[in-house]
Write a protein that holds these residues in place. Structure first.
Motif, PDB file in Angstrom:
ATOM      1  N   PRO A  35     -13.799  -0.167  -8.412  1.00  0.00           N
ATOM      2  CA  PRO A  35     -14.042   1.212  -8.876  1.00  0.00           C
ATOM      3  C   PRO A  35     -13.898   2.242  -7.758  1.00  0.00           C
ATOM      4  O   PRO A  35     -13.571   3.390  -8.023  1.00  0.00           O
ATOM      5  N   MET A  36     -14.179   1.840  -6.524  1.00  0.00           N
ATOM      6  CA  MET A  36     -13.983   2.725  -5.379  1.00  0.00           C
ATOM      7  C   MET A  36     -13.051   2.030  -4.396  1.00  0.00           C
ATOM      8  O   MET A  36     -13.357   0.932  -3.914  1.00  0.00           O
ATOM      9  N   ARG A  37     -11.930   2.641  -4.102  1.00  0.00           N
ATOM     10  CA  ARG A  37     -10.890   2.072  -3.253  1.00  0.00           C
ATOM     11  C   ARG A  37     -10.045   3.215  -2.721  1.00  0.00           C
ATOM     12  O   ARG A  37     -10.167   4.358  -3.188  1.00  0.00           O
ATOM     13  N   HIS A  38      -9.201   2.927  -1.761  1.00  0.00           N
ATOM     14  CA  HIS A  38      -8.174   3.903  -1.415  1.00  0.00           C
ATOM     15  C   HIS A  38      -7.252   4.077  -2.617  1.00  0.00           C
ATOM     16  O   HIS A  38      -6.919   3.086  -3.284  1.00  0.00           O
ATOM     17  N   VAL A  39      -6.812   5.279  -2.882  1.00  0.00           N
ATOM     18  CA  VAL A  39      -5.840   5.472  -3.956  1.00  0.00           C
ATOM     19  C   VAL A  39      -4.602   4.617  -3.687  1.00  0.00           C
ATOM     20  O   VAL A  39      -4.001   4.043  -4.604  1.00  0.00           O
ATOM     21  N   GLY A  40      -4.243   4.482  -2.421  1.00  0.00           N
ATOM     22  CA  GLY A  40      -3.050   3.721  -2.062  1.00  0.00           C
ATOM     23  C   GLY A  40      -3.205   2.217  -2.044  1.00  0.00           C
ATOM     24  O   GLY A  40      -2.243   1.496  -1.726  1.00  0.00           O
ATOM     25  N   ASP A  41      -4.363   1.686  -2.390  1.00  0.00           N
ATOM     26  CA  ASP A  41      -4.588   0.238  -2.349  1.00  0.00           C
ATOM     27  C   ASP A  41      -3.974  -0.441  -3.578  1.00  0.00           C
ATOM     28  O   ASP A  41      -4.562  -0.450  -4.659  1.00  0.00           O
ATOM     29  N   LEU A  42      -2.819  -1.039  -3.392  1.00  0.00           N
ATOM     30  CA  LEU A  42      -2.131  -1.718  -4.503  1.00  0.00           C
ATOM     31  C   LEU A  42      -2.193  -3.232  -4.377  1.00  0.00           C
ATOM     32  O   LEU A  42      -1.464  -3.953  -5.060  1.00  0.00           O
ATOM     33  N   GLY A  43      -3.059  -3.744  -3.481  1.00  0.00           N
ATOM     34  CA  GLY A  43      -3.282  -5.182  -3.405  1.00  0.00           C
ATOM     35  C   GLY A  43      -2.217  -5.917  -2.626  1.00  0.00           C
ATOM     36  O   GLY A  43      -1.777  -5.483  -1.556  1.00  0.00           O
ATOM     37  N   ASN A  44      -1.791  -7.050  -3.175  1.00  0.00           N
ATOM     38  CA  ASN A  44      -0.799  -7.911  -2.538  1.00  0.00           C
ATOM     39  C   ASN A  44       0.371  -8.167  -3.474  1.00  0.00           C
ATOM     40  O   ASN A  44       0.222  -8.133  -4.702  1.00  0.00           O
ATOM     41  N   ILE A  45       1.522  -8.435  -2.883  1.00  0.00           N
ATOM     42  CA  ILE A  45       2.655  -8.990  -3.626  1.00  0.00           C
ATOM     43  C   ILE A  45       2.939 -10.369  -3.046  1.00  0.00           C
ATOM     44  O   ILE A  45       2.646 -10.632  -1.878  1.00  0.00           O
ATOM     45  N   HIS A  88       0.818  -1.215   0.000  1.00  0.00           N
ATOM     46  CA  HIS A  88       0.000   0.000   0.000  1.00  0.00           C
ATOM     47  C   HIS A  88       0.849   1.260   0.000  1.00  0.00           C
ATOM     48  O   HIS A  88       1.979   1.254   0.495  1.00  0.00           O
ATOM     49  N   VAL A  89       0.260   2.347  -0.501  1.00  0.00           N
ATOM     50  CA  VAL A  89       0.831   3.677  -0.321  1.00  0.00           C
ATOM     51  C   VAL A  89       0.134   4.312   0.879  1.00  0.00           C
ATOM     52  O   VAL A  89      -1.102   4.374   0.926  1.00  0.00           O
ATOM     53  N   HIS A  90       0.926   4.780   1.827  1.00  0.00           N
ATOM     54  CA  HIS A  90       0.378   5.424   3.023  1.00  0.00           C
ATOM     55  C   HIS A  90       0.510   6.942   2.917  1.00  0.00           C
ATOM     56  O   HIS A  90       1.284   7.466   2.119  1.00  0.00           O
ATOM     57  N   HIS A 146     -12.845   6.739   0.449  1.00  0.00           N
ATOM     58  CA  HIS A 146     -13.513   5.485   0.104  1.00  0.00           C
ATOM     59  C   HIS A 146     -13.152   4.402   1.131  1.00  0.00           C
ATOM     60  O   HIS A 146     -12.204   4.550   1.907  1.00  0.00           O
ATOM     61  N   ARG A 147     -13.867   3.306   1.102  1.00  0.00           N
ATOM     62  CA  ARG A 147     -13.509   2.147   1.904  1.00  0.00           C
ATOM     63  C   ARG A 147     -12.351   1.409   1.225  1.00  0.00           C
ATOM     64  O   ARG A 147     -12.138   1.532   0.021  1.00  0.00           O
ATOM     65  N   HIS A 148     -11.622   0.635   2.014  1.00  0.00           N
ATOM     66  CA  HIS A 148     -10.509  -0.142   1.487  1.00  0.00           C
ATOM     67  C   HIS A 148     -11.012  -1.194   0.498  1.00  0.00           C
ATOM     68  O   HIS A 148     -12.096  -1.760   0.666  1.00  0.00           O
ATOM     69  N   GLY A 149     -10.221  -1.447  -0.549  1.00  0.00           N
ATOM     70  CA  GLY A 149     -10.653  -2.423  -1.540  1.00  0.00           C
ATOM     71  C   GLY A 149      -9.489  -3.004  -2.321  1.00  0.00           C
ATOM     72  O   GLY A 149      -8.321  -2.821  -1.982  1.00  0.00           O
ATOM     73  N   ALA A 150      -9.835  -3.684  -3.400  1.00  0.00           N
ATOM     74  CA  ALA A 150      -8.842  -4.288  -4.295  1.00  0.00           C
ATOM     75  C   ALA A 150      -8.421  -3.278  -5.350  1.00  0.00           C
ATOM     76  O   ALA A 150      -9.147  -2.320  -5.631  1.00  0.00           O
ATOM     77  N   PRO A 151      -7.254  -3.488  -5.971  1.00  0.00           N
ATOM     78  CA  PRO A 151      -6.804  -2.546  -7.006  1.00  0.00           C
ATOM     79  C   PRO A 151      -7.799  -2.349  -8.145  1.00  0.00           C
ATOM     80  O   PRO A 151      -7.893  -1.257  -8.712  1.00  0.00           O
ATOM     81  N   GLN A 152      -8.555  -3.386  -8.492  1.00  0.00           N
ATOM     82  CA  GLN A 152      -9.495  -3.284  -9.617  1.00  0.00           C
ATOM     83  C   GLN A 152     -10.857  -2.727  -9.207  1.00  0.00           C
ATOM     84  O   GLN A 152     -11.724  -2.539 -10.076  1.00  0.00           O
ATOM     85  N   PRO A 190      -2.124   6.390   7.944  1.00  0.00           N
ATOM     86  CA  PRO A 190      -3.041   5.416   7.328  1.00  0.00           C
ATOM     87  C   PRO A 190      -2.826   5.316   5.825  1.00  0.00           C
ATOM     88  O   PRO A 190      -1.998   6.028   5.248  1.00  0.00           O
ATOM     89  N   HIS A 191      -3.599   4.448   5.185  1.00  0.00           N
ATOM     90  CA  HIS A 191      -3.567   4.357   3.726  1.00  0.00           C
ATOM     91  C   HIS A 191      -3.879   5.722   3.111  1.00  0.00           C
ATOM     92  O   HIS A 191      -4.679   6.491   3.641  1.00  0.00           O
TER      93      HIS A 191
END
Length: 226
Positions: A149-159, A118-120, A141-147, A134-135
């Motif tokens: 439509p509404m997510r934290h801008v910093g939500d880059l998923g998992n590696i 994530h980007v904090h 928005h609420r936290h979500g997956a990279p794909q 925080p993120h």
């Protein structure tokens, strides 16, 4: 009469300049797909200044891609087993304003498996990763997956780290930006978490805030490379 003679001389110079082939007064610039000619028509002392003529069609200059770098280092301070060994470098490349950002690099020293990425909010590591806040979520928005439509801008998923503890990162993200504005990530902190991000699909309040991804094991401030 004298004024008429001057005007006629100027007209003659302009006509000759238009008809003349490129000479030593012409500079030629050759980008990838077309030439640009700049011609200097000397002025007449006391009457006119030099004229610089640039004959060209609508011209679009190539923009250099923007690049940013995050150098990750251990910063959890909480005794996590994989914190002390965690390090890495991640490069962000945006070919042009509004284009998706290519995220590439390696993270080493991780436990095998999935890790939240994530980007904090803050570019602050004075207290380790905890001071990054925080993120990054400018739209609330609420936290979500990279794909999503509404997510934290910093939500880059998992590696995903292999058995050797190395996560090889390469993906495109259409939301983050290197050009500033509300989605700009430069000057903020990239964080790798100890656990897997549930992408907001969990059944508790923490899922829609952090994805239950656990402690922040390594992090690095994102800065411009060019």
């Amino acid at each position: 009469m004298a004024l008429l003679l001057v005007l006629m001389a100027l007209a003659s110079l302009a006509t000759a300049a238009d008809d003349a082939p490129p000479s030593k007064d012409v500079e030629t610039f050759e980008p990838k797909d077309r030439s640009l000619f700049v011609r200097n028509i000397p002025g007449i002392n006391g009457f006119s200044s030099n004229i610089y003529e640039i004959p060209m069609h609508p011209y679009h200059f190539d923009l250099q891609p923007l690049q940013a770098l995050s150098v990750l280092s251990a910063g959890c301070g909480g005794g996590e087993a994989d914190c002390a060994a965690c390090s890495g470098e991640i490069v962000f490349t945006q070919p042009s304003p509004g284009a998706p950002v290519l995220v590439m690099g390696n993270v080493t020293g991780l436990a095998a498996g999935m890790h939240g990425f994530h980007v904090h909010l803050r570019g602050d590591m004075r207290m380790g990763c905890e001071s990054a806040g925080p993120h990054f979520n400018p739209y609330l928005h609420r936290h979500g997956a990279p794909q999503d439509p509404m997510r934290h801008v910093g939500d880059l998923g998992n590696i995903k780290a292999g058995d050797d503890g190395v996560a090889r990162v390469e993906f495109l993200d259409p939301i983050i930006s290197l050009t500033g504005g509300p989605r700009g990530i430069v000057g903020r902190t990239l964080v790798v978490h100890a656990g897997q991000d549930d992408l907001g699909r969990g059944h508790d309040k923490e899922s829609i805030v952090t994805g239950n991804s656990g402690a922040m094991v390594c992090c690095g401030v994102i800065g411009y490379l060019n």
